[in-house]
Design an enzyme around this catalytic site. Structure first.
Site, PDB file in Angstrom:
ATOM      1  CG  LEU A  32      12.089  -8.301 -29.977  1.00 29.56           C
ATOM      2  CD1 LEU A  32      11.058  -8.981 -30.605  1.00 29.56           C
ATOM      3  CD2 LEU A  32      12.013  -6.923 -30.126  1.00 29.56           C
ATOM      4  CB  SER A 123      29.973   0.334 -19.919  1.00 29.28           C
ATOM      5  OG  SER A 123      29.456   1.162 -18.749  1.00 29.28           O
ATOM      6  CB  THR A 125      32.085  -1.095 -16.412  1.00 30.16           C
ATOM      7  OG1 THR A 125      32.056  -1.606 -15.087  1.00 30.16           O
ATOM      8  CG2 THR A 125      30.921  -1.420 -17.758  1.00 30.16           C
ATOM      9  CE1 TYR A 147      26.999  -4.588 -19.521  1.00 32.88           C
ATOM     10  CE2 TYR A 147      28.215  -2.910 -18.130  1.00 32.88           C
ATOM     11  CZ  TYR A 147      27.021  -3.464 -18.746  1.00 32.88           C
ATOM     12  OH  TYR A 147      27.123  -2.389 -19.438  1.00 32.88           O
ATOM     13  CE  LYS A 151      28.849  -2.997 -22.533  1.00 33.07           C
ATOM     14  NZ  LYS A 151      28.090  -3.059 -23.879  1.00 33.07           N
ATOM     15  CE1 TYR A 175      27.510   4.545 -25.872  1.00 33.29           C
ATOM     16  CE2 TYR A 175      26.033   3.099 -25.196  1.00 33.29           C
ATOM     17  CZ  TYR A 175      26.515   3.015 -25.982  1.00 33.29           C
ATOM     18  OH  TYR A 175      26.043   3.366 -27.125  1.00 33.29           O
ATOM     19  CG  ASN A 197      21.176   0.748 -14.095  1.00 32.22           C
ATOM     20  OD1 ASN A 197      20.347   0.112 -14.434  1.00 32.22           O
ATOM     21  ND2 ASN A 197      21.740   0.901 -13.524  1.00 32.22           N
ATOM     22  NE  ARG A 229      28.057   5.165 -10.549  1.00 30.01           N
ATOM     23  CZ  ARG A 229      28.494   5.176  -8.698  1.00 30.01           C
ATOM     24  NH1 ARG A 229      28.824   6.095  -8.519  1.00 30.01           N
ATOM     25  NH2 ARG A 229      28.699   3.858  -8.678  1.00 30.01           N
TER      26      ARG A 229
HETATM   27  P1  NAD Z   1      18.614  -2.568 -24.145  1.00 27.14           P
HETATM   28  O1  NAD Z   1      18.562  -3.818 -22.648  1.00 27.14           O
HETATM   29  O2  NAD Z   1      17.551  -1.058 -23.626  1.00 27.14           O
HETATM   30  O3  NAD Z   1      19.355  -2.501 -24.445  1.00 27.14           O
HETATM   31  C1  NAD Z   1      19.961  -3.347 -25.937  1.00 27.14           C
HETATM   32  C2  NAD Z   1      19.123  -4.780 -26.955  1.00 27.14           C
HETATM   33  O4  NAD Z   1      19.764  -5.906 -27.444  1.00 27.14           O
HETATM   34  C3  NAD Z   1      17.624  -5.242 -26.132  1.00 27.14           C
HETATM   35  O5  NAD Z   1      16.772  -4.750 -26.839  1.00 27.14           O
HETATM   36  C4  NAD Z   1      17.949  -6.687 -26.157  1.00 27.14           C
HETATM   37  O6  NAD Z   1      16.382  -6.981 -26.354  1.00 27.14           O
HETATM   38  C5  NAD Z   1      18.818  -6.858 -27.453  1.00 27.14           C
HETATM   39  N1  NAD Z   1      19.956  -7.758 -26.658  1.00 27.14           N
HETATM   40  C6  NAD Z   1      20.376  -8.772 -26.861  1.00 27.14           C
HETATM   41  N2  NAD Z   1      21.447  -9.627 -26.960  1.00 27.14           N
HETATM   42  C7  NAD Z   1      21.093  -9.824 -27.864  1.00 27.14           C
HETATM   43  C8  NAD Z   1      21.194 -10.679 -29.031  1.00 27.14           C
HETATM   44  N3  NAD Z   1      21.550 -11.907 -28.543  1.00 27.14           N
HETATM   45  N4  NAD Z   1      21.245 -10.299 -30.262  1.00 27.14           N
HETATM   46  C9  NAD Z   1      20.239  -9.095 -30.529  1.00 27.14           C
HETATM   47  N5  NAD Z   1      19.853  -9.048 -30.170  1.00 27.14           N
HETATM   48  C10 NAD Z   1      20.084  -8.642 -28.153  1.00 27.14           C
HETATM   49  O7  NAD Z   1      19.823  -1.530 -22.913  1.00 27.14           O
HETATM   50  P2  NAD Z   1      20.165  -0.536 -23.378  1.00 27.14           P
HETATM   51  O8  NAD Z   1      20.463   0.202 -22.604  1.00 27.14           O
HETATM   52  O9  NAD Z   1      20.020   0.426 -24.207  1.00 27.14           O
HETATM   53  O10 NAD Z   1      21.847  -0.153 -23.730  1.00 27.14           O
HETATM   54  C11 NAD Z   1      22.266  -0.660 -24.879  1.00 27.14           C
HETATM   55  C12 NAD Z   1      24.199  -1.028 -24.538  1.00 27.14           C
HETATM   56  O11 NAD Z   1      24.920   0.035 -24.654  1.00 27.14           O
HETATM   57  C13 NAD Z   1      23.860  -1.722 -24.232  1.00 27.14           C
HETATM   58  O12 NAD Z   1      25.056  -2.765 -25.281  1.00 27.14           O
HETATM   59  C14 NAD Z   1      24.772  -1.973 -22.735  1.00 27.14           C
HETATM   60  O13 NAD Z   1      25.804  -2.721 -22.599  1.00 27.14           O
HETATM   61  C15 NAD Z   1      25.312  -0.475 -23.411  1.00 27.14           C
HETATM   62  N6  NAD Z   1      25.425   0.376 -22.263  1.00 27.14           N
HETATM   63  C16 NAD Z   1      24.116   0.530 -21.277  1.00 27.14           C
HETATM   64  C17 NAD Z   1      24.483   1.676 -20.613  1.00 27.14           C
HETATM   65  C18 NAD Z   1      23.181   1.835 -19.309  1.00 27.14           C
HETATM   66  O14 NAD Z   1      23.338   2.488 -18.259  1.00 27.14           O
HETATM   67  N7  NAD Z   1      22.129   2.026 -20.012  1.00 27.14           N
HETATM   68  C19 NAD Z   1      25.969   2.060 -19.985  1.00 27.14           C
HETATM   69  C20 NAD Z   1      26.716   1.905 -20.501  1.00 27.14           C
HETATM   70  C21 NAD Z   1      26.706   0.656 -21.459  1.00 27.14           C
HETATM   71  N1  UFG Z   2      21.492   3.676  -6.238  1.00 16.88           N
HETATM   72  C1  UFG Z   2      21.113   3.895  -5.904  1.00 16.88           C
HETATM   73  N2  UFG Z   2      19.954   3.063  -5.355  1.00 16.88           N
HETATM   74  C2  UFG Z   2      18.986   2.134  -5.834  1.00 16.88           C
HETATM   75  C3  UFG Z   2      20.356   2.964  -7.876  1.00 16.88           C
HETATM   76  C4  UFG Z   2      21.128   2.634  -7.513  1.00 16.88           C
HETATM   77  O1  UFG Z   2      21.467   4.464  -4.281  1.00 16.88           O
HETATM   78  O2  UFG Z   2      18.241   2.038  -5.794  1.00 16.88           O
HETATM   79  C5  UFG Z   2      22.858   4.836  -6.599  1.00 16.88           C
HETATM   80  C6  UFG Z   2      24.377   3.411  -6.479  1.00 16.88           C
HETATM   81  O3  UFG Z   2      24.638   3.582  -5.331  1.00 16.88           O
HETATM   82  C7  UFG Z   2      25.147   5.019  -7.491  1.00 16.88           C
HETATM   83  C8  UFG Z   2      24.149   5.908  -8.401  1.00 16.88           C
HETATM   84  O4  UFG Z   2      23.147   5.788  -7.473  1.00 16.88           O
HETATM   85  O5  UFG Z   2      25.885   5.293  -6.786  1.00 16.88           O
HETATM   86  C9  UFG Z   2      24.257   5.061 -10.155  1.00 16.88           C
HETATM   87  O6  UFG Z   2      23.430   3.786  -9.477  1.00 16.88           O
HETATM   88  P1  UFG Z   2      22.708   2.875 -10.867  1.00 16.88           P
HETATM   89  O7  UFG Z   2      22.895   1.588  -9.964  1.00 16.88           O
HETATM   90  O8  UFG Z   2      22.034   3.864 -11.775  1.00 16.88           O
HETATM   91  O9  UFG Z   2      24.090   3.075 -12.261  1.00 16.88           O
HETATM   92  P2  UFG Z   2      26.055   2.473 -12.045  1.00 16.88           P
HETATM   93  O10 UFG Z   2      27.038   4.241 -11.586  1.00 16.88           O
HETATM   94  O11 UFG Z   2      25.822   1.414 -10.616  1.00 16.88           O
HETATM   95  O12 UFG Z   2      26.185   1.577 -12.913  1.00 16.88           O
HETATM   96  C10 UFG Z   2      25.446   2.181 -14.536  1.00 16.88           C
HETATM   97  C11 UFG Z   2      25.174   1.214 -15.127  1.00 16.88           C
HETATM   98  C12 UFG Z   2      26.482  -0.005 -15.598  1.00 16.88           C
HETATM   99  C13 UFG Z   2      27.103   1.218 -16.360  1.00 16.88           C
HETATM  100  C14 UFG Z   2      27.372   2.203 -15.657  1.00 16.88           C
HETATM  101  C15 UFG Z   2      28.597   2.670 -16.157  1.00 16.88           C
HETATM  102  O13 UFG Z   2      23.997   0.192 -14.354  1.00 16.88           O
HETATM  103  O14 UFG Z   2      26.271  -0.927 -16.100  1.00 16.88           O
HETATM  104  O15 UFG Z   2      26.719   3.211 -15.151  1.00 16.88           O
HETATM  105  O16 UFG Z   2      27.968   3.757 -17.148  1.00 16.88           O
HETATM  106  F1  UFG Z   2      28.624  -0.186 -16.466  1.00 16.88           F
END
Ligand code: NAD
Ligand code: UFG
Length: 337
Positions: A32, A123, A125, A147, A151, A175, A197, A229
């Site tokens: 959490l 990701s 990324t 970060y 990955k 993703y 984001n 994106r």
């Molecule tokens: P999120 O932060 O909402 O969910 C991650 C969950 O993991 C949280 O509930 C957090 O409490 C739990 N957590 C973190 N560290 C922990 C630990 N040490 N032990 C137990 N629980 C732990 O994030 P999300 O957006 O749901 O992302 C889920 C996964 O997908 C992550 O690994 C993230 O890096 C990956 N991912 C997310 C995105 C995005 O844009 N949301 C994109 C690419 C990859």
């Molecule tokens: N952006 C803005 N203003 C903001 C936030 C974002 O203009 O306040 C723009 C960024 O420059 C980018 C687009 O919106 O062009 C998307 O930005 P996000 O921050 O929403 O997402 P990113 O593509 O930068 O990154 C996300 C996750 C990363 C992940 C990546 C690929 O945050 O963790 O997608 O999965 F690695």
């Protein structure tokens, strides 16, 4: 039984619902640190039954072993991790510790309990600044921040594990940009503090919590100059996990799959789509580029279709509509509701 680490978080909570829809039983393990029990209460409300939950940290073997003692775990969907790019630059050790060490501990405890099937949240990324788009899974890998490096390291660790012992079954899901929320408006993305984001920033601006969106640069080589994106509905993403779990038993090698839509939208495209569905004006100003951002990133999703029988179905309007429903019904996310 499927163990869902990080299942109280944004993508995990949506995936729990889709697992239940397919009649798959699961238990959530989460410390959490970036979520609350409220999300799981809402999941219970949606699926009409209690969610099995153990609070604990993936870096703590005793916490982890408890789950394997209580439940017959067959496979793991591993979402648990820290995910903020900027924070990872400030606190690299916290990211390597939580994400990399955490995954190593998880795999150790899995192996001790003879559970060797894992679906991992990677990701887009890991593609760094791609030389062209759309991006296929065989593109060169690189990354510019801690970060992203967690990955890449974890992908390699899981591949090495398979090389050492072919009983391991590993799926790496890369993703693209998840947005949107469950149709009920009960669960959604609930970032701490000011969102990094785009979509949560827009929706919090629409609800009046933030004044104005900063559009980070309008001089990229894209159709309108703003960053492009591949936004994917979180429920489509969740469905991809169900397909992965259904596939995992038949694997003969590590499977690496993009989960994206194949369509690229600019920042201004998203602002317009959101304004249309919400009937709210989103005030914005163009500011400097954000460090580390790239011009364009979108998937070639064809491998996911051929290997998992999965493709994203939901449109950008639906993504905006669902994000807006969640934000307008829960202006403070899971807090004070
Ligand atoms: P999120 O932060 O909402 O969910 C991650 C969950 O993991 C949280 O509930 C957090 O409490 C739990 N957590 C973190 N560290 C922990 C630990 N040490 N032990 C137990 N629980 C732990 O994030 P999300 O957006 O749901 O992302 C889920 C996964 O997908 C992550 O690994 C993230 O890096 C990956 N991912 C997310 C995105 C995005 O844009 N949301 C994109 C690419 C990859
Ligand atoms: N952006 C803005 N203003 C903001 C936030 C974002 O203009 O306040 C723009 C960024 O420059 C980018 C687009 O919106 O062009 C998307 O930005 P996000 O921050 O929403 O997402 P990113 O593509 O930068 O990154 C996300 C996750 C990363 C992940 C990546 C690929 O945050 O963790 O997608 O999965 F690695």
């Amino acid at each position: 039984m499927i163990l869902v680490t990080g299942g109280a978080g944004y993508i995990g909570s949506h995936t729990c619902i889709e697992l239940d829809n397919e009649g798959l039983d699961f238990v959530v393990f989460d410390n959490l640190c970036n979520s609350s029990k409220e999300s799981l209460k809402r999941v219970s409300q949606i699926i009409g039954k209690d969610v099995k939950f153990i609070e604990g940290d993936i870096r703590n073997e005793t916490d982890l072993q408890k789950i394997f003692d209580l439940y017959d775990i067959d496979s793991v969907i591993h979402f648990a991790g820290l995910k903020a790019v900027g924070e990872s630059i400030e606190k690299p050790l916290a990211y390597y510790d939580n994400n990399v060490i955490g995954t190593i501990k998880l795999c150790e405890v899995m192996a001790q309990n003879n559970c060797k099937k894992i679906v991992f949240s990677s990701s887009a990324t890991v593609y760094g600044d791609p030389h062209t788009t759309p991006i296929t899974e065989d593109f060169p890998l690189s990354t510019t921040n801690p970060y992203g490096r967690t990955k890449l390291f974890i992908e390699d660790i899981l591949k090495d594990l398979f090389t050492s012992d072919h009983e391991w079954k590993v799926i790496l899901l890369r993703y693209f940009n998840p947005i949107g929320a469950h149709k009920s408006g009960l669960i959604g993305e609930d970032p701490n503090g000011i969102p990094n984001n785009l979509m949560p920033y827009i929706s919090q601006t629409a609800v009046g919590k933030l004044e104005q969106l900063s559009v980070f640069g309008d001089d990229y080589d894209t159709h309108d100059g703003t960053g492009v994106r591949d936004y994917i509905h979180v429920v489509d993403l969740a469905e991809g996990h169900v397909k992965a779990i259904e596939k995992i038993d038949s694997l003969e090698n590590v499977l690496t799959v993009n989960l994206g839509t194949g369509k690229g939208y600019s920042v201004l495209d998203i602002v317009k789509a959101f304004e249309k569905v919400s009937e709210k004006k989103i005030p914005y100003k163009i500011t400097a580029r954000r460090n580390g951002d790239i011009a364009k990133c979108f998937a070639d999703p064809s491998y996911a279709k051929s290997v998992l029988g999965w493709e994203a179905k939901r449109s950008i309007d639906e993504m905006c509509e669902d994000s807006w429903r969640w934000q307008s019904k829960n202006p403070n996310g899971y807090k004070n509701n």
